[in-house]
Design a protein around this motif. Sequence first.
Motif, mmCIF file in Angstrom:
data_model
loop_
_atom_site.group_PDB
_atom_site.id
_atom_site.type_symbol
_atom_site.label_atom_id
_atom_site.label_comp_id
_atom_site.label_asym_id
_atom_site.label_seq_id
_atom_site.Cartn_x
_atom_site.Cartn_y
_atom_site.Cartn_z
ATOM 1 N N TRP A 24 11.010 -2.326 3.404
ATOM 2 C CA TRP A 24 9.991 -1.602 2.642
ATOM 3 C C TRP A 24 9.623 -2.361 1.366
ATOM 4 O O TRP A 24 8.441 -2.500 1.047
ATOM 5 C CB TRP A 24 10.489 -0.188 2.318
ATOM 6 C CG TRP A 24 9.497 0.623 1.567
ATOM 7 C CD1 TRP A 24 8.361 1.177 2.059
ATOM 8 C CD2 TRP A 24 9.550 0.942 0.180
ATOM 9 N NE1 TRP A 24 7.698 1.846 1.052
ATOM 10 C CE2 TRP A 24 8.406 1.714 -0.111
ATOM 11 C CE3 TRP A 24 10.453 0.669 -0.841
ATOM 12 C CZ2 TRP A 24 8.135 2.200 -1.380
ATOM 13 C CZ3 TRP A 24 10.183 1.161 -2.107
ATOM 14 C CH2 TRP A 24 9.038 1.909 -2.357
ATOM 15 N N VAL A 25 10.623 -2.863 0.634
ATOM 16 C CA VAL A 25 10.346 -3.626 -0.591
ATOM 17 C C VAL A 25 9.640 -4.939 -0.252
ATOM 18 O O VAL A 25 8.700 -5.341 -0.946
ATOM 19 C CB VAL A 25 11.639 -3.864 -1.410
ATOM 20 C CG1 VAL A 25 11.388 -4.785 -2.590
ATOM 21 C CG2 VAL A 25 12.215 -2.535 -1.895
ATOM 22 N N GLU A 26 10.065 -5.616 0.819
ATOM 23 C CA GLU A 26 9.387 -6.853 1.237
ATOM 24 C C GLU A 26 7.926 -6.578 1.575
ATOM 25 O O GLU A 26 7.040 -7.344 1.185
ATOM 26 C CB GLU A 26 10.111 -7.463 2.440
ATOM 27 C CG GLU A 26 11.447 -8.069 2.098
ATOM 28 C CD GLU A 26 12.268 -8.421 3.329
ATOM 29 O OE1 GLU A 26 11.895 -8.019 4.472
ATOM 30 O OE2 GLU A 26 13.309 -9.091 3.160
ATOM 31 N N ASP A 27 7.661 -5.494 2.305
ATOM 32 C CA ASP A 27 6.277 -5.124 2.630
ATOM 33 C C ASP A 27 5.471 -4.828 1.372
ATOM 34 O O ASP A 27 4.301 -5.203 1.274
ATOM 35 C CB ASP A 27 6.242 -3.906 3.553
ATOM 36 C CG ASP A 27 6.699 -4.213 4.960
ATOM 37 O OD1 ASP A 27 6.788 -5.416 5.313
ATOM 38 O OD2 ASP A 27 6.983 -3.254 5.716
ATOM 39 N N LEU A 28 6.097 -4.158 0.418
ATOM 40 C CA LEU A 28 5.418 -3.841 -0.841
ATOM 41 C C LEU A 28 5.056 -5.109 -1.604
ATOM 42 O O LEU A 28 3.937 -5.235 -2.117
ATOM 43 C CB LEU A 28 6.316 -2.934 -1.687
ATOM 44 C CG LEU A 28 5.693 -2.146 -2.810
ATOM 45 C CD1 LEU A 28 4.556 -1.275 -2.319
ATOM 46 C CD2 LEU A 28 6.748 -1.293 -3.500
#
Length: 156
Positions: free
Chosen positions: A48-52
């Motif tokens: 999720w953080v990588e996608d963000l």
Amino acid sequence: MGEAAYNPDPQAHPGLHLIAVFEGAKGLLALATAAGLALLGPQPLRRWVEDLITRLHLDPQNGVLPRLLNAINPEAVHWAVIIALVYALMRLVEAWGLWRTRVWASWLGCIGSAAYLPLDLYALYHHHGWHTWTLLFVNLLVVAVLWRDIVKRRSN
């Protein structure tokens, strides 16, 4: 064979039940968060953080989100689960006590809510939105209701 009769304190503030429901909801949300973290582990959070970072076109090497990404590991998730469980337990115990109109629960809620006020003021200073004003107002209202309940019951 029922439970002992429930006799609420007639001096208790009528808003205690509403605050109890609110605190109970926060406790249940914290329990759901702890369960989700415990079941899913760190990988979904990391994705999720990588996608963000990708969606916001941020530098993947520098900034708050890359530092957060580096901090997400199994040990950190275990600590987050423990903290969420402790928070949930505190909120649920407070909710039960407020529902049963216990003065100790008013103390617990008043101190707990008042502890957020400096953070609310800090957020208000940096973010002047309606949501920040609303949070501050709700927190002040909860503190005022619980403090009034404490004072009223101590004077009787």
